[in-house]
Design an enzyme around this catalytic site. Structure first.
Site, PDB file in Angstrom:
ATOM      1  N   VAL A  12       0.842  -1.207   0.000  1.00 41.05           N
ATOM      2  CA  VAL A  12       0.000   0.000   0.000  1.00 41.05           C
ATOM      3  C   VAL A  12       0.879   1.260   0.000  1.00 41.05           C
ATOM      4  O   VAL A  12       0.690   2.168  -0.812  1.00 41.05           O
ATOM      5  CB  VAL A  12      -0.946   0.022   1.227  1.00 41.05           C
ATOM      6  CG1 VAL A  12      -1.674   1.351   1.324  1.00 41.05           C
ATOM      7  CG2 VAL A  12      -1.945  -1.115   1.143  1.00 41.05           C
ATOM      8  N   ASN A 212     -14.748  -4.098   1.412  1.00 38.40           N
ATOM      9  CA  ASN A 212     -14.117  -5.423   1.449  1.00 38.40           C
ATOM     10  C   ASN A 212     -15.075  -6.497   1.952  1.00 38.40           C
ATOM     11  O   ASN A 212     -15.088  -7.613   1.439  1.00 38.40           O
ATOM     12  CB  ASN A 212     -12.853  -5.390   2.315  1.00 38.40           C
ATOM     13  CG  ASN A 212     -11.635  -5.000   1.490  1.00 38.40           C
ATOM     14  OD1 ASN A 212     -11.744  -4.749   0.293  1.00 38.40           O
ATOM     15  ND2 ASN A 212     -10.485  -4.944   2.123  1.00 38.40           N
ATOM     16  N   PHE A 253     -16.591 -10.617  -9.136  1.00 39.29           N
ATOM     17  CA  PHE A 253     -16.523 -11.268  -7.817  1.00 39.29           C
ATOM     18  C   PHE A 253     -17.581 -12.348  -7.629  1.00 39.29           C
ATOM     19  O   PHE A 253     -18.106 -12.550  -6.550  1.00 39.29           O
ATOM     20  CB  PHE A 253     -16.549 -10.227  -6.680  1.00 39.29           C
ATOM     21  CG  PHE A 253     -15.163  -9.678  -6.455  1.00 39.29           C
ATOM     22  CD1 PHE A 253     -14.590  -8.844  -7.383  1.00 39.29           C
ATOM     23  CD2 PHE A 253     -14.418 -10.053  -5.353  1.00 39.29           C
ATOM     24  CE1 PHE A 253     -13.290  -8.388  -7.233  1.00 39.29           C
ATOM     25  CE2 PHE A 253     -13.118  -9.599  -5.183  1.00 39.29           C
ATOM     26  CZ  PHE A 253     -12.554  -8.765  -6.137  1.00 39.29           C
ATOM     27  N   GLY A 261      -8.850 -15.497   0.194  1.00 34.46           N
ATOM     28  CA  GLY A 261      -7.722 -15.374   1.117  1.00 34.46           C
ATOM     29  C   GLY A 261      -7.099 -14.007   0.948  1.00 34.46           C
ATOM     30  O   GLY A 261      -7.762 -13.051   0.523  1.00 34.46           O
ATOM     31  N   CYS A 264      -6.268  -9.019   3.041  1.00 34.60           N
ATOM     32  CA  CYS A 264      -7.318  -8.013   3.284  1.00 34.60           C
ATOM     33  C   CYS A 264      -8.679  -8.589   3.659  1.00 34.60           C
ATOM     34  O   CYS A 264      -9.206  -8.264   4.727  1.00 34.60           O
ATOM     35  CB  CYS A 264      -7.453  -7.129   2.057  1.00 34.60           C
ATOM     36  SG  CYS A 264      -5.877  -6.415   1.584  1.00 34.60           S
TER      37      CYS A 264
HETATM   38  C1  UGA Z   1      -8.961  -6.673  -1.904  1.00 37.79           C
HETATM   39  C2  UGA Z   1      -9.960  -5.702  -2.565  1.00 37.79           C
HETATM   40  O1  UGA Z   1     -10.391  -6.247  -3.820  1.00 37.79           O
HETATM   41  C3  UGA Z   1      -9.306  -4.331  -2.784  1.00 37.79           C
HETATM   42  O2  UGA Z   1     -10.267  -3.416  -3.321  1.00 37.79           O
HETATM   43  C4  UGA Z   1      -8.808  -3.817  -1.436  1.00 37.79           C
HETATM   44  O3  UGA Z   1      -8.179  -2.558  -1.557  1.00 37.79           O
HETATM   45  C5  UGA Z   1      -7.803  -4.804  -0.879  1.00 37.79           C
HETATM   46  O4  UGA Z   1      -8.471  -6.072  -0.703  1.00 37.79           O
HETATM   47  C6  UGA Z   1      -7.303  -4.259   0.426  1.00 37.79           C
HETATM   48  O5  UGA Z   1      -8.082  -4.085   1.353  1.00 37.79           O
HETATM   49  O6  UGA Z   1      -6.119  -3.875   0.508  1.00 37.79           O
HETATM   50  P1  UGA Z   1      -6.961  -8.218  -2.774  1.00 37.79           P
HETATM   51  O7  UGA Z   1      -6.904  -8.769  -1.387  1.00 37.79           O
HETATM   52  O8  UGA Z   1      -5.705  -7.828  -3.441  1.00 37.79           O
HETATM   53  O9  UGA Z   1      -7.902  -6.910  -2.817  1.00 37.79           O
HETATM   54  O10 UGA Z   1      -7.618  -9.336  -3.671  1.00 37.79           O
HETATM   55  P2  UGA Z   1      -8.964  -9.591  -4.481  1.00 37.79           P
HETATM   56  O11 UGA Z   1      -8.677  -9.533  -5.926  1.00 37.79           O
HETATM   57  O12 UGA Z   1     -10.076  -8.780  -3.985  1.00 37.79           O
HETATM   58  O13 UGA Z   1      -9.229 -11.134  -4.082  1.00 37.79           O
HETATM   59  C7  UGA Z   1      -9.430 -11.523  -2.741  1.00 37.79           C
HETATM   60  C8  UGA Z   1      -9.688 -13.017  -2.658  1.00 37.79           C
HETATM   61  O14 UGA Z   1     -10.954 -13.356  -3.196  1.00 37.79           O
HETATM   62  C9  UGA Z   1      -8.670 -13.867  -3.421  1.00 37.79           C
HETATM   63  O15 UGA Z   1      -8.352 -15.016  -2.684  1.00 37.79           O
HETATM   64  C10 UGA Z   1      -9.411 -14.250  -4.685  1.00 37.79           C
HETATM   65  O16 UGA Z   1      -8.952 -15.441  -5.264  1.00 37.79           O
HETATM   66  C11 UGA Z   1     -10.826 -14.396  -4.165  1.00 37.79           C
HETATM   67  N1  UGA Z   1     -11.852 -14.200  -5.206  1.00 37.79           N
HETATM   68  C12 UGA Z   1     -12.064 -12.968  -5.737  1.00 37.79           C
HETATM   69  C13 UGA Z   1     -12.601 -15.290  -5.609  1.00 37.79           C
HETATM   70  O17 UGA Z   1     -12.421 -16.432  -5.125  1.00 37.79           O
HETATM   71  N2  UGA Z   1     -13.579 -15.078  -6.540  1.00 37.79           N
HETATM   72  C14 UGA Z   1     -13.829 -13.879  -7.094  1.00 37.79           C
HETATM   73  O18 UGA Z   1     -14.742 -13.763  -7.925  1.00 37.79           O
HETATM   74  C15 UGA Z   1     -13.037 -12.791  -6.691  1.00 37.79           C
END
Ligand code: UGA
Length: 434
Positions: A12, A212, A253, A261, A264
């Protein structure tokens, strides 16, 4: 031009520092870790973050971006100080604010003249008010300052892109004085008509948590539906696609998988749930999201056991350890729960991930086998288990896989293959909710 210091060079802080320099401010990134700062001064990225490397080098070259371990001096030098230190999950689910409070005290001791202190770290409701109180009590009113809440919405793996193209910028204040400076440092976004949400501290803090939690809930929802689909014989992929066509729901999503995981979603769902419990207003949807996400991870293990029976002594190839693709981060990755369960069952686990091998070695040591590529992991395996949707796993040579493996089970827990294609190579296919 504003002089900005950013305390903390995690993903960040680093993204914020590099991004603000790219928007034209003079930025100094601060961290206590000397190795990290030395590397950054040479233009070497301490984390794997696509697209950030070139922006870093460009801004260092133009002398808009510098790095230092001298936090006291960095604070004195700056007009605006961003706090971007980690707020990890404490033992009780609440956010651990130790690093943040240390940073605030350091700021309070070094404040000279008017400063704007901006909180980027994700912090529980009421923290910005507390930051103000701490600085006022240490500084005893000698210098003027304002505190601004400016939460981040960056995705790992797409952090630079998200910083430069945000859906919105949230600014929480309790005074009009810092507003103009905030507009100025984000001026290119302002000119591009990115929406700016000006609000109070508590609302800004809540917007971050609810964003989130809502996204985590969406993922948990489709994962729960995937379990239902497995039982009733419906297709979760088609369901999610049609569901997402409703503009009110949206298609993002809704990808089923082995559970969410990362650094965040797990931390922020737990922190908001703990905060709400503390104030006597429990959030049952958020609590359930946490529980059902854990069940999804165990459900993946059940699928494997259902097919292979006793796992003792069986070699399983796990492809993908990072919590999602395009990152080397394994924090709270579903792979951790799943692999640990497989090890408990006596399985021999052979792993490969394009980026996360070093982090995996630090976590598992010699408990698992580290392979040089996908095919090395698959050699002699009873089953393969895809846990991360890396692009390079999407087009594996299925014939080669069949001949390398001793078994035929193909667990695609990111739904990146078509059942018919896998089965046509003599492999047994099991996805999520298909
Ligand atoms: C997340 C948020 O998307 C960001 O907007 C936020 O700023 C960030 O947390 C934070 O608080 O710093 P991030 O943790 O990088 O971002 O990852 P994501 O892309 O959101 O994915 C999170 C988890 O959900 C991953 O394990 C991903 O594989 C899973 N996921 C996501 C799914 O299983 N299915 C989906 O459709 C989307």
């Amino acid at each position: 031009m504003y002089k900005i210091s950013v305390i903390g060079t995690g993903y960040v802080g680093l993204t914020t520092g590099i991004g603000l320099a790219n928007f034209g401010s003079n930025v100094l990134c601060l961290d206590i870790e000397k190795d990290k700062i030395d590397k950054l001064k040479k233009g070497i990225m301490p984390i794997y973050e696509p697209g950030m490397d070139s922006v870093l080098k460009e801004n260092v070259k133009h002398n808009r971006l510098n790095f230092s371990t001298d936090i006291d001096e960095g604070i004195k030098w700056a007009d605006i100080i961003f706090i971007a230190v980690g707020t990890p999950q404490g033992d009780d689910g609440r956010a651990d604010l130790t690093s943040l409070l240390n940073a605030v005290e350091t700021i309070a001791r070094n404040i000279k003249g008017y400063k704007i202190i901006v909180t980027k770290s994700t912090v529980p409701i009421g923290t910005n008010e507390k930051i103000k109180e701490i600085i006022s009590s240490v500084d005893t009113g000698a210098h003027e300052f304002d505190v601004v809440s400016n939460p981040e919405f960056l995705r790992e793996g797409k952090a630079m892109y998200d910083f430069l193209h945000p859906d919105r910028v949230v600014i929480g204040t309790d005074s009009p004085r810092p507003v103009e400076a905030m507009r100025r440092i984000y001026r290119p976004l302002y000119l591009n008509e990115v929406p700016f949400v000006f609000t109070d501290y508590r609302t800004a803090e809540l917007i971050k948590y609810t964003s989130n939690c809502f996204l985590a809930m969406k993922v948990a929802f489709i994962n729960e539906i995937s379990r239902l689909c497995d039982v009733i014989g419906a297709d979760v992929q088609a369901t999610a696609k049609a569901l997402g066509m409703d503009g009110r729901i949206g298609r993002k999503f809704l990808h089923p998988g082995p559970g969410f995981g990362g650094s965040c979603f797990p931390k922020d769902t737990n922190a908001l749930a703990a905060y709400a419990r503390d104030i006597g207003m429990p959030l049952s949807l958020v609590e359930t999201t946490i529980k059902t996400n854990y069940q999804q991870k165990l459900y993946m293990v059940d699928k494997i056991k259902k097919r292979l029976g006793n796992l003792s002594g069986k070699r399983l190839a796990v492809l993908g350890l990072a919590f999602k693709s395009e990152t080397d981060d394994i924090r709270e990755s579903s792979a951790i729960v799943i692999i640990n369960e497989l090890l408990n069952e006596g399985a021999q686990v052979a792993v490969y991930d394009p980026q996360a091998m070093d982090n995996a070695k630090a976590l598992w040591g010699d408990k698992i086998l580290y392979c040089k590529d996908e095919y090395d992991a698959l050699s002699g395996a009873e089953a393969m288990v895809i846990l991360t949707e890396w692009n390079q796993f999407r087009n594996l040579h299925l014939d080669q896989i069949r001949s390398l493996m001793t078994g035929s089970a193909f667990f695609d827990f990111r739904n990146i293959y078509k059942r018919s294609e896998v089965e046509s190579h003599g492999l047994f296919y099991e996805g999520v909710g298909q």
